[in-house]
Scaffold this active site. Structure first.
Site, PDB file in Angstrom:
ATOM      1  CG  ASP A 192     -12.139  53.292  -4.193  1.00 49.52           C
ATOM      2  OD1 ASP A 192     -12.541  52.567  -3.265  1.00 49.52           O
ATOM      3  OD2 ASP A 192     -11.710  52.847  -5.264  1.00 49.52           O
ATOM      4  CB  THR A 251      -8.232  50.202  -4.729  1.00 50.02           C
ATOM      5  OG1 THR A 251      -8.385  49.298  -3.632  1.00 50.02           O
ATOM      6  CG2 THR A 251      -7.391  49.556  -5.811  1.00 50.02           C
ATOM      7  CG  ASP A 300      -9.385  53.591  -9.634  1.00 53.26           C
ATOM      8  OD1 ASP A 300     -10.249  53.109  -8.863  1.00 53.26           O
ATOM      9  OD2 ASP A 300      -8.204  53.196  -9.653  1.00 53.26           O
TER      10      ASP A 300
END
Length: 797
Positions: free
Chosen positions: A311, A313, A553
């Protein structure tokens, strides 16, 4: 005109946020035992560790044989019993060290829910929550106990981990929440109605433990091997007992000693212990790098991964962002000061802003003259947030803030300008005035673009090196993000990811799994991916036989993390991601992943090496026992001889080889890879040793002949075993050469030291047979080397 005093009185009478329990009420509930006292078990208990290492099937076998030797003597034939005690102690100590590391890291990584008491929000450990506590919720927070919603502001909760239902559920005051679910959007607070073992999730996980040994090919393979060994050992042992009692009918104690000598080396007792030690030390090593391994096989699993989904970000980029430009669009009918005020009011409307909104809040503080009458929190599924605002001049309006390509129809002229910015790796949000109310499902229809907010993401300084590491290790990296595909591709290109120049918009991905898998294998960057799509993409890759790791996250990553072979969460991420991930990077550093991969490869590669040593011994021991039974001769060894051989050619070197660096990529089919080498090696070693033994029986005669025959056979077996060790130790480094040489020197010392000769009953008689034994061993080693190379070519891993 209203009276100011009356207005103030009315505002004071309005109900405010619930204050929660008082200190006295908390104390009362604690005294009644109404506390969330579910024990958090991050590892096995000390008693379980001791039981697992002591009470094993093979320790029981060895223990019985050791007791038999204590009865018939002498004690030096029972040395194998002390070796087992030492190995078991090492296993217990190392696992206790790993437990201490794991438990301390689990405490560090444990999140603390915010509990409101006496009107003050306070982060508390989950074990201090009491019945009736008021617990605040925000995006990414996990519900740690069961409860009832008291406050809700666009509160959406995902209960998929409990019910299997993927769609978030909108919660209103009075609705129930279950422990184990987590917030995907909005915020609120709920009252704890069930705590401790009465909570739903606690009942589901009553027997669960994070320290598990499931889904491990290594563990499964070793168990399978040990099962085969058990079945071979039983009939061989029975035949050996009978034959030795018949051959040594005048000396039953000698027959028993020789029988025990034949059975003991069949047991690869150190293999299981050494595997546990290797895993345990792996946990300790990773713990020093702030990496929490919640399930031990995750170390092995990540080493087998061939696709890692990232991911953007929080993984490739740091969490923070900066607003670099604000562009008011022509024809919007507004000016920049007004837009700044609107952005400030939008920021103030969300009590738990994400990274993008936080950057806007920092750049455009809220004005006290604006009021929010309704709010729609950001959701990764919607990809926008909104608020109904009233300005100081009485003007009201509904505003949306989010992804331009979601808020605007395809082909809109504004999108062309945005594509240019995305191509530079910049993130762009659109501020638009909505033509419908926030609760209208078509709120985005007809939205009028007002301004573009340009954000710059901070690249992680170590992300490029990590991506290059995966490329060097033939691990495909796939960047899967909810952001604009072109923007994500630009960021990945800056980090040197191959294929980043051709990003794929996930909205155009085929829904059919096989077609999706083909596109995923060809591409490396995917944007505008929804949470459900992330899950589908993981499944599509797995359908092609890939072992998939997923990092993330945010709450939008939870479903994919849960379905991936290995889930890796950032320590600063939401509690929901940490709860479902097998590995948590507490230092939030993506650069830690290569260490986990390397540790897994070290464990798998080295255990495969040492397993070959142990099973070679098992094979030649079984073959020797069968040949002895068929030839009706005394078993050539006493237990002390095989204890010496096992220590020098297997036990000591295996310990060092199991902990050595090893960057070889993990390969499947553990059992096949071990047996293809150990079976021929064991057959050659056993056959050559028995040939040397029979030759010695024809050469020696008279008193002490058996001791001379045993010494010749021991020399032969030692030399062949040393060659097996020399093969296993490749590729050579200085310390591996020293290790092999030291083991050879140890045997020479035994042969040259009189008291050690007597202790181990070893004495080479004459020169003819000892040199004949060396010649047989040399010939066997040559055959072994040729066979080893042929097997490697004929049956590649």
């Amino acid at each position: 005109m209203s009276d100011p005093a009356q207005t103030a009185t009315e505002e004071a009478a309005l109900p405010g946020p619930h204050p929660g329990l008082t200190v006295a009420e908390v104390a009362e509930r604690v005294s009644r035992g109404e506390v969330n006292d579910v024990p958090v078990r991050s590892s096995r208990s000390t008693a379980e560790i001791v039981r697992a290492n002591v009470f094993t099937r093979f320790n029981a076998i060895i223990g019985v044989l050791f007791l038999i030797i204590l009865v018939v003597g002498p004690i030096q034939d029972g040395l194998f019993g002390f070796v087992i005690v030492a190995n078991t102690a090492i296993g217990i100590v190392q696992e206790l060290r790993a437990k201490k590391t794991l438990d301390s890291l689990a405490v560090i990584g444990e999140s603390k829910p915010t509990v409101r008491r006496d009107g003050v929000p306070t982060p508390l450990p989950t074990g201090e929550i009491v019945l009736g506590d008021l617990i605040e919720l925000g995006p990414g927070d996990k519900c740690v106990v069961d409860g009832e919603v008291l406050e809700a502001d666009g509160l959406e909760i995902d209960e998929s981990l409990l019910t299997g239902e993927a769609d978030p559920v909108l919660k209103q005051p009075g609705d129930k929440v279950m422990s184990g679910s987590f917030v995907v959007a909005g915020g609120g607070a709920f009252t704890a109605t069930k705590v401790g073992r009465e909570a739903y999730a606690a009942q589901l996980a009553e027997e669960a433990s994070r320290f598990t040994l499931v889904h491990s090919e290594l563990r499964t393979g070793i168990s399978q091997i040990l099962k085969y060994v058990t079945w071979m050992m039983v009939p061989t042992a029975v035949g050996l007992i009978i034959s030795q009692l018949v051959v040594e009918k005048d000396d039953w104690k000698e027959a028993v000693r020789r029988m025990v000598a034949g059975i003991v080396p069949m047991v690869p007792e150190g293999l299981v212990l050494l595997t546990s030690v290797a895993f345990a030390i792996g946990v300790i090593r990773l713990g020093r790098k702030q990496c929490l391994v919640q399930e031990l096989p995750a170390i092995e699993g990540l080493a087998r991964v061939d696709v890692v989904c990232l991911d953007k970000t929080g993984t490739l980029t740091e969490g923070g962002m900066d607003v670099t430009a604000l562009r008011v669009l022509p024809g919007s009918g507004t000016d920049e000061p007004f837009v700044r005020q609107v952005l400030g009011a939008l920021g103030a409307s969300d009590p738990r802003p994400n990274a993008s909104l936080q950057a806007i809040i920092d750049a455009h503080p809220a004005s006290p003259h604006w009021r929010c009458t309704a709010a729609l929190p950001f959701s990764s599924a919607r990809k926008y947030s909104g608020a109904a605002l009233e300005g100081p001049d009485g003007e009201s309006g509904t505003w949306l803030l989010g992804a331009p390509d979601v808020l605007l129809p395809a082909g809109d002229a504004v999108l062309t300008e945005i594509e240019d910015l995305n191509a530079q790796g910049l993130r762009v949000l659109l501020l638009a005035r909505a033509g419908h109310a926030l609760d209208d499902p078509h709120v985005t229809d007809g939205a009028r673009p007002t301004a573009l907010i340009v954000l710059e993401q901070r690249l992680r300084p170590d992300a490029g090196d990590t991506l290059r590491y995966f490329a060097d290790q033939q691990v495909s990296a796939k960047v899967i993000s909810g952001d604009n595909a072109v923007s994500v591709g630009a960021v990945a290109a800056k980090l040197g990811l191959p294929g980043a120049q051709e990003p794929v918009d996930a909205r155009r991905l085929p829904a059919e799994r096989e077609e999706m898998a083909r596109v995923l294998e060809d591409g490396s960057v995917f944007g505008r991916v929804t949470p459900q799509q992330k899950r589908d993409m993981v499944a599509a890759l797995q359908s092609r036989g890939h072992t998939v790791a997923m990092t993330g996250d945010g709450v939008n990553d939870v479903l994919a993390l849960k379905d991936a072979d290995i889930g890796v969460a950032m320590g600063s991420g939401s509690e929901a991601t940490r709860a479902v991930a097998q590995i948590v990077l507490l230092n939030n550093s993506f650069a830690t992943l290569p260490s986990v991969v390397a540790e897994g490869r070290r464990v798998i590669g080295n255990i495969t090496r040492v397993a070959t040593l142990f099973l070679t011994k098992t094979v030649y021991s079984v073959l020797l026992a069968v040949l002895v039974v068929c030839a009706q001769v005394p078993y050539p060894f006493l237990p002390r001889h095989l204890t010496l051989l096992s220590t020098l050619t297997i036990g000591v070197p295996a310990f060092f080889l199991a902990l050595a660096p090893n960057k070889e990529r993990a390969k499947p089919h553990f059992v096949r890879r071990v047996m293809r080498y150990s079976v021929p090696a064991g057959l050659i070693a056993g056959g050559a040793t028995f040939a040397a033994y029979l030759l010695a029986r024809h050469h020696y005669s008279g008193p002490g002949a058996l001791d001379a025959e045993t010494s010749a056979a021991t020399l032969t077996l030692f030399l062949i075993s040393m060659w097996v060790l020399a093969i296993i130790a490749r590729p050579y480094t200085w310390w591996r050469i020293v290790l092999v040489a030291a083991m050879g020197a140890g045997f020479v010392i035994v042969l040259l030291t009189p008291w050690l000769q007597r202790f181990f009953a070893l004495k080479l008689v004459g020169t003819t047979l000892p040199w004949a034994a060396v010649g047989i061993a040399a010939l066997a080693s040559l055959v072994l080397e040729l066979t080893w190379r042929w097997v490697g070519r004929r049956f590649p891993a």
